[in-house]
Design a protein around this motif. Structure first.
Motif, mmCIF file in Angstrom:
data_model
loop_
_atom_site.group_PDB
_atom_site.id
_atom_site.type_symbol
_atom_site.label_atom_id
_atom_site.label_comp_id
_atom_site.label_asym_id
_atom_site.label_seq_id
_atom_site.Cartn_x
_atom_site.Cartn_y
_atom_site.Cartn_z
ATOM 1 N N PRO A 20 0.809 -1.226 0.000
ATOM 2 C CA PRO A 20 0.000 0.000 0.000
ATOM 3 C C PRO A 20 0.841 1.275 0.000
ATOM 4 N N ALA A 21 2.005 1.243 0.659
ATOM 5 C CA ALA A 21 2.871 2.421 0.658
ATOM 6 C C ALA A 21 3.374 2.722 -0.753
ATOM 7 N N LEU A 22 3.723 1.678 -1.508
ATOM 8 C CA LEU A 22 4.147 1.875 -2.894
ATOM 9 C C LEU A 22 3.003 2.407 -3.750
ATOM 10 N N HIS A 107 12.777 -6.367 -0.978
ATOM 11 C CA HIS A 107 11.404 -6.151 -0.526
ATOM 12 C C HIS A 107 10.638 -5.231 -1.471
ATOM 13 N N ARG A 108 11.256 -4.141 -1.909
ATOM 14 C CA ARG A 108 10.511 -3.217 -2.777
ATOM 15 C C ARG A 108 10.257 -3.822 -4.148
ATOM 16 N N THR A 109 11.182 -4.670 -4.642
ATOM 17 C CA THR A 109 10.980 -5.306 -5.938
ATOM 18 C C THR A 109 9.844 -6.316 -5.869
ATOM 19 N N ALA A 110 9.837 -7.130 -4.822
ATOM 20 C CA ALA A 110 8.747 -8.092 -4.651
ATOM 21 C C ALA A 110 7.422 -7.364 -4.428
ATOM 22 N N ALA A 111 7.454 -6.260 -3.687
ATOM 23 C CA ALA A 111 6.229 -5.491 -3.432
ATOM 24 C C ALA A 111 5.702 -4.857 -4.712
ATOM 25 N N ALA A 112 6.601 -4.338 -5.564
ATOM 26 C CA ALA A 112 6.164 -3.763 -6.846
ATOM 27 C C ALA A 112 5.579 -4.843 -7.741
ATOM 28 N N SER A 113 6.150 -6.039 -7.705
ATOM 29 C CA SER A 113 5.610 -7.176 -8.443
ATOM 30 C C SER A 113 4.182 -7.460 -7.998
ATOM 31 N N ALA A 114 3.970 -7.478 -6.692
ATOM 32 C CA ALA A 114 2.631 -7.726 -6.157
ATOM 33 C C ALA A 114 1.685 -6.572 -6.471
ATOM 34 N N LEU A 115 2.193 -5.349 -6.437
ATOM 35 C CA LEU A 115 1.361 -4.194 -6.764
ATOM 36 C C LEU A 115 0.871 -4.293 -8.206
ATOM 37 N N GLY A 116 1.764 -4.662 -9.123
ATOM 38 C CA GLY A 116 1.348 -4.858 -10.503
ATOM 39 C C GLY A 116 0.289 -5.945 -10.616
ATOM 40 N N ALA A 117 0.488 -7.049 -9.888
ATOM 41 C CA ALA A 117 -0.467 -8.153 -9.937
ATOM 42 C C ALA A 117 -1.811 -7.766 -9.344
ATOM 43 N N SER A 118 -1.819 -6.833 -8.400
ATOM 44 C CA SER A 118 -3.085 -6.418 -7.790
ATOM 45 C C SER A 118 -4.001 -5.754 -8.814
ATOM 46 N N PHE A 119 -3.418 -5.205 -9.870
ATOM 47 C CA PHE A 119 -4.201 -4.608 -10.949
ATOM 48 C C PHE A 119 -4.416 -5.568 -12.119
ATOM 49 N N LEU A 120 -3.477 -6.503 -12.329
ATOM 50 C CA LEU A 120 -3.417 -7.214 -13.601
ATOM 51 C C LEU A 120 -3.709 -8.711 -13.528
ATOM 52 N N ALA A 121 -3.484 -9.349 -12.387
ATOM 53 C CA ALA A 121 -3.745 -10.789 -12.280
ATOM 54 C C ALA A 121 -5.237 -11.037 -12.045
ATOM 55 N N ARG A 122 -5.703 -12.194 -12.482
ATOM 56 C CA ARG A 122 -7.098 -12.555 -12.212
ATOM 57 C C ARG A 122 -7.381 -12.497 -10.714
ATOM 58 N N GLY A 123 -8.598 -12.132 -10.366
ATOM 59 C CA GLY A 123 -8.953 -12.043 -8.957
ATOM 60 C C GLY A 123 -8.864 -13.369 -8.235
ATOM 61 N N ASP A 124 -9.020 -14.478 -8.979
ATOM 62 C CA ASP A 124 -8.971 -15.805 -8.364
ATOM 63 C C ASP A 124 -7.635 -16.511 -8.603
ATOM 64 N N ALA A 142 5.064 -14.613 -0.502
ATOM 65 C CA ALA A 142 4.492 -13.749 0.541
ATOM 66 C C ALA A 142 3.969 -12.456 -0.050
ATOM 67 N N ALA A 143 4.709 -11.884 -0.999
ATOM 68 C CA ALA A 143 4.283 -10.633 -1.610
ATOM 69 C C ALA A 143 2.975 -10.814 -2.367
ATOM 70 N N HIS A 144 2.898 -11.833 -3.225
ATOM 71 C CA HIS A 144 1.704 -12.035 -4.029
ATOM 72 C C HIS A 144 0.519 -12.508 -3.188
ATOM 73 N N ALA A 145 0.790 -13.217 -2.107
ATOM 74 C CA ALA A 145 -0.293 -13.649 -1.230
ATOM 75 C C ALA A 145 -0.939 -12.471 -0.508
ATOM 76 N N SER A 146 -0.273 -11.331 -0.488
ATOM 77 C CA SER A 146 -0.864 -10.140 0.138
ATOM 78 C C SER A 146 -1.899 -9.482 -0.761
ATOM 79 N N VAL A 147 -1.943 -9.897 -2.064
ATOM 80 C CA VAL A 147 -2.903 -9.279 -2.988
ATOM 81 C C VAL A 147 -3.772 -10.294 -3.725
#
Length: 323
Positions: A20-22, A107-124, A142-147
């Motif tokens: 969320p900070a990113l 941490h920031r690279t994994a978090a940015a990866s997850a941030l991108g997935a929060s918009f682009l990966a299927r919800g399921d 851990a990063a992707h499991a947060s989104v």
């Protein structure tokens, strides 16, 4: 100047806070000059890259990261990346803190990866495939499991023993079904075909993932390569997919994108948007949470991400000191 070692740097960077900070940082304004890139070619034959990445924000912080990347370190049993970070007061230039740049970067690279997935990966999306076994790769579940509701985690590496070791490490951390993909190109192909999210965190210089392997509705996350000589995906990965990038710099730095543009499977003007545009609502991500469209996110990293993570570490230390 305060010193944060790896443990102290790592402590405040849980993905439930960092992602969320990113998102807030990309939606806001900051000054992020292009990175300085220097090639190191030693007489011994060892080759490396030095990146110098500054950024400053309206919040009053200035940060500079120096990062050294030596791909040959894997054969020595060493990480391929080493970094340091200095945080300053942007109003006075006074140094505030020296932080562990490796922890910030991972941490920031994994978090940015997850941030991108929060918009682009299927919800399921529940099946994650990770390519690579380095510091960043280890954090991706851990990063992707947060989104996203990640349940199945698979890892592939060109060194099968490394994949087996990382899968065992994940199982010890609570990912009961974590497993290593079968070795070799055949094992990689099978794993890619089954994945909802394919996340590449390698220093590869030749494509690993082929577009024909990617399943309908899958999300391809490319966060390893960051120079024109590096690539993790072939040109067909971008054909018939909606492609997003972290920053405009990716169009000049990422070998994956440059290859796809040269091959005609991607046009630069067809890139859908950046992380900032996604976070500001200036462009849409996946059209429907359950759609079968393929998406690609290509990141080369941004100094804004480092500054955001470092600011989080600094402010957390001030909050603890006031208790």
């Amino acid at each position: 100047m305060k010193h944060f070692d790896a443990t102290a740097t790592r402590a405040p960077l849980g993905f439930e806070r960092l992602v969320p900070a990113l998102r807030a940082a990309f939606a806001a304004e900051a000054q992020v000059p292009q990175r300085h890139v220097h090639a190191i070619d030693n007489a011994s034959g060892d080759k490396g890259t030095v990146l110098i990445m500054p950024a400053w924000s309206e919040a009053g912080f200035l940060g500079i990261k120096t990062i050294n990347i030596f791909p040959g370190n894997g054969a020595r049993g060493l990480p391929g990346l080493h970094a340091t970070y200095v945080l300053y007061d942007a109003r006075t230039g006074v140094p505030l803190a020296l932080m562990d740049g490796d922890e910030l970067t991972a941490h920031r690279t994994a978090a940015a990866s997850a941030l991108g997935a929060s918009f682009l990966a299927r919800g399921d999306a529940r099946r994650l495939l990770v390519l690579g076994t380095g510091r960043i790769a280890r954090m991706l579940p851990a990063a992707h499991a947060s989104v996203r509701p990640i349940e199945e985690v698979t890892v592939w590496n060109h060194r099968p023993e490394g994949a087996e070791a990382l899968a065992a490490q994940w199982r010890a951390q609570g990912w009961a079904g974590a497993r290593a993909a079968a070795p070799g190109p055949e094992g990689l192909e099978a794993a890619v075909r089954q994945a909802d999210i394919v996340s590449c965190a390698t220093l590869a210089t030749a494509p690993l993932v082929r577009g024909e392997w990617l399943a309908p509705g899958s999300h391809l996350d490319l966060i390893g390569s960051f120079t024109p000589a590096m690539r993790e995906a072939d040109a067909q990965c971008f054909a018939h997919a909606r492609t997003f990038i972290d920053t405009p710099e990716a169009l000049t730095k990422a070998g994956d994108l440059l290859d796809a543009i040269a091959a005609g499977s991607l046009r630069a003007e067809a890139v859908q948007g950046t992380l900032a545009a996604l976070c500001r609502g200036e462009c849409g991500g996946r059209t429907r949470p359950d759609s079968d469209e393929r998406t690609v996110f290509k990141a080369v990293g941004s100094a804004l991400e480092d500054l955001t993570a470092a600011t989080l570490v600094w402010q957390s230390s001030l909050a603890e000191a006031s208790l």
